[in-house]
Design a protein around this motif. Sequence first.
Motif, short mmCIF file in Angstrom:
data_model
loop_
_atom_site.label_atom_id
_atom_site.label_comp_id
_atom_site.label_asym_id
_atom_site.label_seq_id
_atom_site.Cartn_x
_atom_site.Cartn_y
_atom_site.Cartn_z
N LEU A 42 0.87 -1.18 0.01
CA LEU A 42 0.10 -0.12 0.08
C LEU A 42 0.90 1.35 0.02
O LEU A 42 0.57 2.23 -0.74
N LEU A 43 1.93 1.23 0.75
CA LEU A 43 2.81 2.29 0.63
C LEU A 43 3.39 2.68 -0.43
O LEU A 43 4.00 3.95 -0.76
N GLU A 44 3.42 1.76 -1.43
CA GLU A 44 4.01 1.96 -2.83
C GLU A 44 3.09 2.58 -3.85
O GLU A 44 3.39 3.01 -4.89
N VAL A 45 1.97 2.54 -3.39
CA VAL A 45 0.70 3.00 -4.35
C VAL A 45 0.58 4.56 -4.27
O VAL A 45 0.44 5.27 -3.37
N ASP A 46 0.60 5.04 -5.56
CA ASP A 46 0.44 6.75 -5.66
C ASP A 46 -0.91 6.94 -5.33
O ASP A 46 -0.88 8.14 -4.47
N ASP A 47 -1.89 6.31 -5.55
CA ASP A 47 -3.18 6.86 -5.58
C ASP A 47 -4.07 5.91 -4.77
O ASP A 47 -4.45 5.01 -5.29
N LEU A 86 -6.80 -5.21 4.05
CA LEU A 86 -6.86 -3.83 4.02
C LEU A 86 -8.19 -3.34 4.38
O LEU A 86 -9.09 -3.86 3.72
N ILE A 87 -8.63 -2.19 5.07
CA ILE A 87 -9.83 -1.56 5.13
C ILE A 87 -9.60 -0.23 4.71
O ILE A 87 -8.70 0.52 5.03
N LYS A 88 -10.84 0.33 3.81
CA LYS A 88 -10.70 1.65 3.32
C LYS A 88 -11.80 2.48 3.88
O LYS A 88 -12.95 1.86 3.88
N VAL A 89 -11.64 3.66 4.28
CA VAL A 89 -12.51 4.40 4.91
C VAL A 89 -12.42 5.57 4.08
O VAL A 89 -11.33 6.37 3.72
N GLN A 90 -13.44 6.07 3.60
CA GLN A 90 -13.88 7.33 2.51
C GLN A 90 -14.34 8.31 3.27
O GLN A 90 -15.31 8.48 4.09
N ASP A 91 -13.75 9.83 2.81
CA ASP A 91 -14.47 10.96 3.12
C ASP A 91 -14.79 11.12 4.60
O ASP A 91 -15.88 11.33 5.29
N GLU A 92 -13.85 10.99 5.45
CA GLU A 92 -13.66 10.85 6.97
C GLU A 92 -12.72 12.13 7.47
O GLU A 92 -11.54 12.05 7.14
N ASP A 93 -13.40 12.94 7.98
CA ASP A 93 -12.47 14.39 8.56
C ASP A 93 -11.91 13.97 9.97
O ASP A 93 -10.75 14.78 10.22
N LYS A 113 -3.03 8.22 4.85
CA LYS A 113 -3.85 9.03 4.42
C LYS A 113 -3.77 9.48 3.26
O LYS A 113 -2.47 9.96 3.03
N GLN A 114 -4.91 9.69 2.34
CA GLN A 114 -4.76 10.69 1.36
C GLN A 114 -5.99 11.45 1.07
O GLN A 114 -6.96 10.67 0.87
N ASP A 115 -5.89 12.77 0.94
CA ASP A 115 -6.92 13.73 1.06
C ASP A 115 -7.75 13.36 2.21
O ASP A 115 -7.26 13.31 3.43
N GLN A 116 -9.07 12.73 2.08
CA GLN A 116 -10.15 12.63 3.25
C GLN A 116 -10.32 11.12 3.14
O GLN A 116 -11.12 10.41 3.66
N ASN A 117 -9.21 10.29 2.44
CA ASN A 117 -9.46 9.02 2.40
C ASN A 117 -8.23 8.18 3.22
O ASN A 117 -7.14 8.57 3.39
N TYR A 118 -8.62 7.19 3.98
CA TYR A 118 -7.74 6.41 4.93
C TYR A 118 -7.90 5.07 4.19
O TYR A 118 -8.94 4.23 4.08
N VAL A 119 -6.52 4.20 4.31
CA VAL A 119 -6.60 2.70 4.05
C VAL A 119 -5.65 2.27 5.20
O VAL A 119 -4.61 2.56 5.39
#
Length: 573
Positions: free
Chosen positions: A435-440, A450-457, A524-530
């Motif tokens: 995951l750490l090697e992925v750009d987006d 892996l668990i993805k969390v979207q749009d979380e402040d 974290k990238q923008d408001q997304n977490y993995v």
Amino acid sequence: MELHIQRMQDRISYKRQNRLTIMIFLIILIGCSIGLVCIDFHWSSIGIIIALGILCLEFIVIAKKKKMNKLQQTISSDLVIIDENHRFFYQNRIFDLTSLKKVQYDSKVIIAFFEDFILYIEYDRDVVNYFQSLCTKVIDSTMTPKRKMSMLLLILLVVAFCSVVMKLITGVGYCLLMNTYLIDWTGLWIELIIILVVIISIGLVLIMKKHSFPIYLIGCIIIGLFIVLPFGKLNYFNYHDQYLAYRIDDKQLTLYDNVRYLFGQKVFEIDTNFVQRVGQFEDVFYVAYDDTYKFYAMNKITQDQDSFIDEYEGCIYGNEWMNLVIKQHQVVMNQDVCEVSLVGNQILYISDELHDYLIQLDNDECKIYQLDRQYNNTLRINPDLFEEDLNKQETEKSISTNESTDSSQEESKQESYEIAEEEKDQQRYASYTQLLEVDDISTIKSDENLIKVQDEDDIYQAVKSIDQGITRIDNSEGVILDVQILDMTIYSQNDDQYGVYITRRIDSSVAESQTVQDIILMRKQDQNYVGTRFYSVRFMPSTHQTHNEPYDTSWTTDYLYRVDGHNIVDNAW
């Protein structure tokens, strides 16, 4: 103009009386300050504060009795007449009101200060107006609520001043007596600033008396902030009135013993890039760093390791998940021979293939502290089993494997669970490394690793969502879990990679409740977490060094959730 004079007093006795009152007041304040300071050295000093409190009450009672006696003596007042030259005759003396030095008054009495004498006159508003026409220094000393608050704030400032001075004096004495030295320069500067704030506040009031309340209030607020806010870098541990402190600076941890106030003795220094954990078990302090441990016993070790283990030779401790046997000068946990070292009185450090432990042996029980998970457990002794019985059981096991199958399964259940969790950790760490090697990371989808969390402040809610997802994946059908996240401590690197220590309480429909500590790694990238969760805390990266204070979530229901099989449902609360 008529005056009703209650009594007369010479200036010398008045000044002596004021000095005595101020001296007694300061002695009481200094005494209370000494008591507060001595609490840092021993709890029994609370008795000093109680005794001084009783003395203060007695002083107030005596002062009130004297005041009542004076009032009784002055119930009858003497009437004098002021002539056109502002003079009057009283007790064989002529008083000239044009020579008044000062006048103070409140709602009951007017005090007129002459060169050698002081007159106490019954309060009359016309008399006050008359004195104001003759004397430029007429002071209204009525105790208004604002003045009472100013007096209270002044007392707090004086107590703070006396406490700091007493701390410095007793601290220097402690240094000379115990051969310690100053270990907290930041704390010393804070104490000196508190002294300076008190001096400046009182000095400003002497210049601007009309603004005493806001000046004292600002001084108290500044001192309160210095006391409450965590300016110092020292962290403290205590055990039965014994204090340790440690400081973590750049690439170094320093431990101090015999700590009192700002003073102590240096025990050791550890040069390391990353301190994983610092903790305490009974009177043993430990530091986890670079996949190793450093221990320090607050009480001097008076035992020999071999003789201590011999003392418990043949003892067997156990519970549903774990057993510990001491035989042939060895410590055996779940059939594995452990490495052993004595790190405190009756406390051993043992290590097996999976975990490190601190154990405290007693005649009836064995307390076990799992270091990597900071988890306590207790094993009870079986008094019917001794070394001969153990050897007999081992012989019977070699003869009949079938008879020992159930017992072996029970003893290996915990070990099998640990091995399964270790395999999951390895798989998830491999996925996280990719995951750490992925750009987006927006292209990443949730899976069993892996668990993805979207749009979380809220980063804490993101941690909860990842923990929730992993719990759902790992749970079994028909099992209901009620999980409460008790606290989180976040470590980070470059504000886009996070490592989180979380402590959870798990109530299961098929097993006993337990409290465990895991770690969550996430990106974290923008408001997304993995991210993902690990059973073993050794997967926490050493590069994650900056962290916040532990966030206590046990008081809110926002971090409670229920998992039924592989489905997330509303929590039980």
